[in-house]
Write a protein that holds these residues in place. Structure first.
Motif, mmCIF file in Angstrom:
data_model
loop_
_atom_site.group_PDB
_atom_site.id
_atom_site.type_symbol
_atom_site.label_atom_id
_atom_site.label_comp_id
_atom_site.label_asym_id
_atom_site.label_seq_id
_atom_site.Cartn_x
_atom_site.Cartn_y
_atom_site.Cartn_z
ATOM 1 N N VAL A 1 -24.697 -1.027 -13.210
ATOM 2 C CA VAL A 1 -25.358 -2.333 -13.337
ATOM 3 C C VAL A 1 -26.846 -2.166 -13.033
ATOM 4 N N PRO A 2 -27.723 -2.545 -13.946
ATOM 5 C CA PRO A 2 -29.160 -2.377 -13.725
ATOM 6 C C PRO A 2 -29.725 -3.412 -12.757
ATOM 7 N N ASP A 3 -30.907 -3.124 -12.245
ATOM 8 C CA ASP A 3 -31.610 -4.083 -11.392
ATOM 9 C C ASP A 3 -32.210 -5.221 -12.213
ATOM 10 N N TYR A 4 -32.591 -4.888 -13.457
ATOM 11 C CA TYR A 4 -33.125 -5.896 -14.376
ATOM 12 C C TYR A 4 -32.566 -5.632 -15.765
ATOM 13 N N VAL A 5 -32.457 -6.697 -16.546
ATOM 14 C CA VAL A 5 -32.193 -6.534 -17.973
ATOM 15 C C VAL A 5 -33.263 -7.336 -18.696
ATOM 16 N N ILE A 6 -33.937 -6.687 -19.645
ATOM 17 C CA ILE A 6 -35.003 -7.346 -20.398
ATOM 18 C C ILE A 6 -34.630 -7.362 -21.870
ATOM 19 N N THR A 7 -35.216 -8.291 -22.588
ATOM 20 C CA THR A 7 -34.954 -8.378 -24.024
ATOM 21 C C THR A 7 -36.149 -7.906 -24.839
ATOM 22 N N SER A 8 -37.264 -7.634 -24.147
ATOM 23 C CA SER A 8 -38.482 -7.172 -24.803
ATOM 24 C C SER A 8 -39.301 -6.345 -23.819
ATOM 25 N N ILE A 9 -39.975 -5.321 -24.318
ATOM 26 C CA ILE A 9 -40.835 -4.504 -23.472
ATOM 27 C C ILE A 9 -41.952 -5.356 -22.865
ATOM 28 N N GLU A 10 -42.352 -6.417 -23.554
ATOM 29 C CA GLU A 10 -43.399 -7.304 -23.037
ATOM 30 C C GLU A 10 -43.034 -7.899 -21.680
ATOM 31 N N GLU A 11 -41.733 -8.067 -21.425
ATOM 32 C CA GLU A 11 -41.311 -8.668 -20.151
ATOM 33 C C GLU A 11 -41.622 -7.775 -18.959
ATOM 34 N N TYR B 1 -40.804 3.928 -36.802
ATOM 35 C CA TYR B 1 -41.524 2.707 -36.433
ATOM 36 C C TYR B 1 -41.264 2.329 -34.980
ATOM 37 N N LEU B 2 -42.187 1.537 -34.437
ATOM 38 C CA LEU B 2 -42.008 0.966 -33.105
ATOM 39 C C LEU B 2 -41.019 -0.181 -33.202
ATOM 40 N N LEU B 3 -40.222 -0.373 -32.161
ATOM 41 C CA LEU B 3 -39.176 -1.396 -32.202
ATOM 42 C C LEU B 3 -39.699 -2.796 -31.913
ATOM 43 N N GLU B 4 -40.940 -2.887 -31.420
ATOM 44 C CA GLU B 4 -41.571 -4.189 -31.192
ATOM 45 C C GLU B 4 -43.039 -4.097 -31.576
ATOM 46 N N ASN B 5 -43.609 -5.210 -31.978
ATOM 47 C CA ASN B 5 -45.005 -5.223 -32.424
ATOM 48 C C ASN B 5 -46.008 -4.952 -31.303
ATOM 49 N N THR C 1 -48.535 -3.531 -24.493
ATOM 50 C CA THR C 1 -47.856 -3.662 -23.204
ATOM 51 C C THR C 1 -47.993 -2.391 -22.377
ATOM 52 N N LEU C 2 -47.809 -1.243 -23.011
ATOM 53 C CA LEU C 2 -47.952 0.024 -22.301
ATOM 54 C C LEU C 2 -49.376 0.198 -21.793
ATOM 55 N N ASN C 3 -50.331 -0.180 -22.609
ATOM 56 C CA ASN C 3 -51.732 -0.086 -22.187
ATOM 57 C C ASN C 3 -52.009 -1.006 -21.002
ATOM 58 N N GLU C 4 -51.408 -2.181 -21.001
ATOM 59 C CA GLU C 4 -51.589 -3.118 -19.881
ATOM 60 C C GLU C 4 -51.023 -2.529 -18.593
ATOM 61 N N LEU C 5 -49.898 -1.849 -18.669
ATOM 62 C CA LEU C 5 -49.328 -1.211 -17.483
ATOM 63 C C LEU C 5 -50.257 -0.130 -16.954
ATOM 64 N N LYS C 6 -50.911 0.591 -17.857
ATOM 65 C CA LYS C 6 -51.864 1.615 -17.428
ATOM 66 C C LYS C 6 -53.085 0.979 -16.768
ATOM 67 N N ILE C 7 -53.522 -0.147 -17.310
ATOM 68 C CA ILE C 7 -54.640 -0.878 -16.710
ATOM 69 C C ILE C 7 -54.299 -1.310 -15.283
#
Length: 255
Positions: free
Chosen positions: A240-250, A97-101, A106-112
């Protein structure tokens, strides 16, 4: 136009594969049926994986077919197990399963937004691609880079060579510091750690500030030590990362 790549880890970042809950239990059951004694098969398999990791044989450490074959030979058994076939057998919803709904959206939006997307994973293609197809991820990625196809594994920088030849890597997203964040930081690529269990005080902070917070730095160091439990590796600035996110949507707020 030069391609702008955003690269992603898979397991623990975008999806859950069938290994832990389905593939390994079946392997253990098959081997156990051939034995006349009670042996912790899972422990033997994991120890061989960790041994290869410790010896920096990272590409070989993710060859589960070879690891299982070696374990069977060491136990002097005649049975034959094709891990690839077991992965295909158990690659079905809800076992994977995907880890988020909203990951696909979100991936499609990045491609757009004109980003090219690539998977960069230490899992072999023979194990990962069937799961990607089942979950619809295969349609959103321009390429999939795996150790069995390129001969390198994260955090070896050479794993990204094929992308660097044809464009610019804008960022890499993953859930591990030792593989994902170190890789990106060593190459000067924007590094993004996904942590779905961030405390509320960090979630409420601006994205560009989270990685500087003392609370997060402690979380980061604890995670680093857990990932390197078999090695005495000091906590590095590159961890240490440049960003830390809690969701792929971010990601749509970053790009």
């Amino acid at each position: 136009m030069t391609k702008r790549w955003i690269t992603f880890d898979l397991d623990g970042t975008l999806m859950q594969n069938p290994f832990v809950d389905w593939v390994f239990p079946e392997i253990i059951s098959i081997i156990q049926q051939q034995l006349n004694q009670d042996i912790d098969i899972k422990k033997i398999i994991v120890e061989e994986h960790e041994k290869r990791m410790k010896e920096n044989r990272i590409v070989e450490a993710y060859d589960w077919d070879d690891i299982v074959k070696q374990v069977i030979e060491e136990l002097n058994l005649s049975t034959k197990i094709e891990v690839t076939q077991l992965v295909e057998k158990h690659t079905e919803t809800p076992k994977v399963y995907l880890l988020e709904n909203n990951i696909l959206n979100t991936l499609n939006e990045l491609k757009i937004r004109n980003y090219s997307l690539a998977v960069v994973t230490n899992g072999y293609s023979i194990y990962q691609v069937p799961v990607m197809k089942e979950l619809g991820l295969d349609k959103l990625f321009d390429t999939v880079i795996t150790p069995d196809l390129c001969g390198y594994a994260k955090p070896n920088e050479s794993i990204l060579n094929s992308l660097l030849y044809v464009g610019e890597i804008v960022a890499h997203i993953g859930d591990r510091i030792d593989h994902d964040i170190i890789l990106a930081n060593m190459l000067g690529i924007t590094s993004i750690l996904i942590n779905k269990n961030l405390p509320n005080n960090l979630i409420e902070m601006p994205l560009e500030k989270r990685h500087e917070d003392e609370t997060f730095l402690k979380i980061c160091e604890e995670k680093w030590r857990a990932e390197n439990k078999m090695k005495s590796v000091p906590f590095l600035n590159e961890a240490v990362p440049d960003y830390v996110i809690t969701s792929i949507e971010e990601l749509t707020d970053i790009f």
